[in-house]
Enzyme design. Structure first.
Site, mmCIF file in Angstrom:
data_model
loop_
_atom_site.group_PDB
_atom_site.id
_atom_site.type_symbol
_atom_site.label_atom_id
_atom_site.label_comp_id
_atom_site.label_asym_id
_atom_site.label_seq_id
_atom_site.Cartn_x
_atom_site.Cartn_y
_atom_site.Cartn_z
ATOM 1 N N SER A 90 0.816 -1.216 0.000
ATOM 2 C CA SER A 90 0.000 0.000 0.000
ATOM 3 C C SER A 90 0.848 1.264 0.000
ATOM 4 C CB SER A 90 -0.939 0.008 1.213
ATOM 5 O OG SER A 90 -1.923 -0.987 1.085
ATOM 6 N N ASP A 290 -9.244 -3.967 2.258
ATOM 7 C CA ASP A 290 -7.951 -4.639 2.196
ATOM 8 C C ASP A 290 -7.760 -5.584 3.374
ATOM 9 O OD1 ASP A 290 -5.053 -4.932 1.362
ATOM 10 O OD2 ASP A 290 -4.769 -3.955 3.304
ATOM 11 N N HIS A 386 -1.495 -9.625 -1.166
ATOM 12 C CA HIS A 386 -1.829 -8.825 -2.338
ATOM 13 C C HIS A 386 -1.580 -9.637 -3.603
ATOM 14 C CE1 HIS A 386 -0.793 -4.872 0.028
ATOM 15 N NE2 HIS A 386 -1.824 -5.528 0.533
#
Length: 422
Positions: A90, A290, A386
């Site tokens: 991020s 997330d 991710h």
């Protein structure tokens, strides 16, 4: 760019132009105009699958989310410039949006050499615009930090807090993370919880930064009532020890119930920032998408995506009443490798007989009903981390048509800066 991709990119851009209904507050394809106000909405971890799952579940096959009704659509490549990892985190993703520079994972508004890179928030202040950061994460977490600070390591959250109030000075700072503002032994408004799986205790190493903020002119608020009551032009609101939710797999202490909802924080930010005659720059982030996807928690991922969409509805109403407002909604990266599948007991990809926590976490979630339908779907996961998937972007307002393309995430920065800096 291959021929097929080029055709698609042109199609996206021209599709937006085709639906021009004569509304002067929306950008046409005659070139960019100045954006008095810029609102960047980041769904942390928001993938096309998350948007589609929320659409199906909440509005059905014939409906559209608020974020999907913005006039222009494109997508962004998310890869960072990290020398070791192919997939972004991020911090690097937000730095690309904030500065137009690709960097290494963990970097906050610094380049590959660790040197500070100017951010959109700093550019907006140079243009005498008001600025704000709103998030359900810590206000010092990677995404807001990339707009309001410069550090080589995203973990330096107390230093990020210091820079927010002593260097970049956003007018409105709303979210969680008070532990990084109070020194050890001073619990602040939200009691320390050392028994938490991720211990929540005050940890500032440079004193009481809330007091410093108040001495420098911010009105500090701690809950929804105080936020509503303040009429200050400079507000610091910290509404949780860390994130404004509890990220866990389903049934293991997970919760999405922010003390102050994202929509409420955003509404206050818009009210305050819109007082500035020069306009404003505002970054709004929903972090729980997330974090819940990291835990392969589909119900909470859907819930937080809905909260983001309700906030986008508010922002769209604001933009409709304030000419010259550019609204951009985008994910910084994809999390969890989410897939939408038919309900099929024979298609379970996990092993429910395996007692491993990691295996159990990744089992299919659902079934979830499709709104206004008798159909259902399940959500499956490929990872707890991710992925390198591109993320969808929708936008409306001055210059929005320039985002209706396949692009690097740095292009988002370039367009926002260009339409703002005129």
């Amino acid at each position: 760019m291959g021929a097929g991709t080029a055709v698609l990119a042109v199609g996206l851009a021209t599709a937006g132009a085709a639906f021009d209904d004569g509304d002067d507050r929306l950008t046409r394809d005659r070139g960019p105009r100045t954006a008095k106000n810029v609102i960047l909405v980041v769904g942390d971890g928001l993938s096309i699958a998350a948007r589609e799952a929320a659409r199906l579940h909440f509005v059905g096959q014939d409906g559209e989310l608020e974020m999907d009704q913005l006039r222009y659509a494109g997508w962004t490549h998310t890869d960072s410039a990290d020398p070791d990892d192919a997939v972004t985190d991020s911090a690097a993703a937000a730095t690309a949006f904030a500065t137009g520079v690709r960097t290494y994972n963990g970097a906050v508004a610094v380049d590959l050499e660790g040197d500070p890179v100017r951010t959109l928030l700093e550019d907006a202040k140079e243009l005498r615009k008001a600025t704000g950061l709103v998030t359900t994460a810590q206000v010092t977490d990677a995404t807001p930090a990339a707009f309001g600070s410069h550090v080589a390591d995203r973990g330096a959250q107390t230093e990020i807090a210091r820079q927010l109030i002593e260097v970049t000075k956003p007018d409105v700072i709303l979210g969680g993370g008070e532990d990084w503002w109070y020194p050890v032994g001073d619990p602040g408004a939200y009691p320390d919880d050392p028994e938490d799986r991720r211990p929540e205790v005050s940890k500032s190493t440079i004193g009481n930064l809330v007091t410093r903020a108040e001495q420098s002119g911010w009105d500090y608020v701690r809950d929804a009532e105080e936020l509503q009551a303040t009429d200050s032009d400079r507000i610091l609101g910290l509404f949780a020890n860390e994130e404004m939710f509890e990220q866990e797999p389903e049934g293991q202490g997970d919760e999405y119930a922010p003390v102050v909802p994202l929509r409420t924080m955003t509404e206050k930010a818009l009210d305050v920032l819109s007082r500035d005659r020069h306009g404003f720059f505002l970054m709004v982030e929903e972090e729980a998408i997330d974090e819940m996807a990291h835990n392969n928690n589909a119900p909470r991922t859907l819930q937080s995506t809905q909260a983001l969409d309700e906030t986008v509805a508010l922002i769209r109403d604001f933009a409709a009443e304030h000419r010259g407002t550019l609204v951009v909604v985008v994910g910084d990266h994809e999390t969890g490798g989410m897939h939408i599948e038919n309900v099929d007991p024979a298609d379970e990809t996990g092993d429910p007989e395996n007692a491993s926590e990691a295996v159990l976490q990744s089992l299919e979630d659902g079934p979830f009903p499709i709104a206004d339908s008798e159909l259902e779907f399940v959500i499956d996961w490929t990872t707890g981390g991710h992925t390198g998937a591109a993320t969808p972007l929708t936008a409306e307002g001055p210059g929005a048509e320039r985002l209706a393309r396949v692009q690097d995430s740095t292009n988002v920065h370039d367009v926002l800066l260009d339409v703002m800096d005129r």
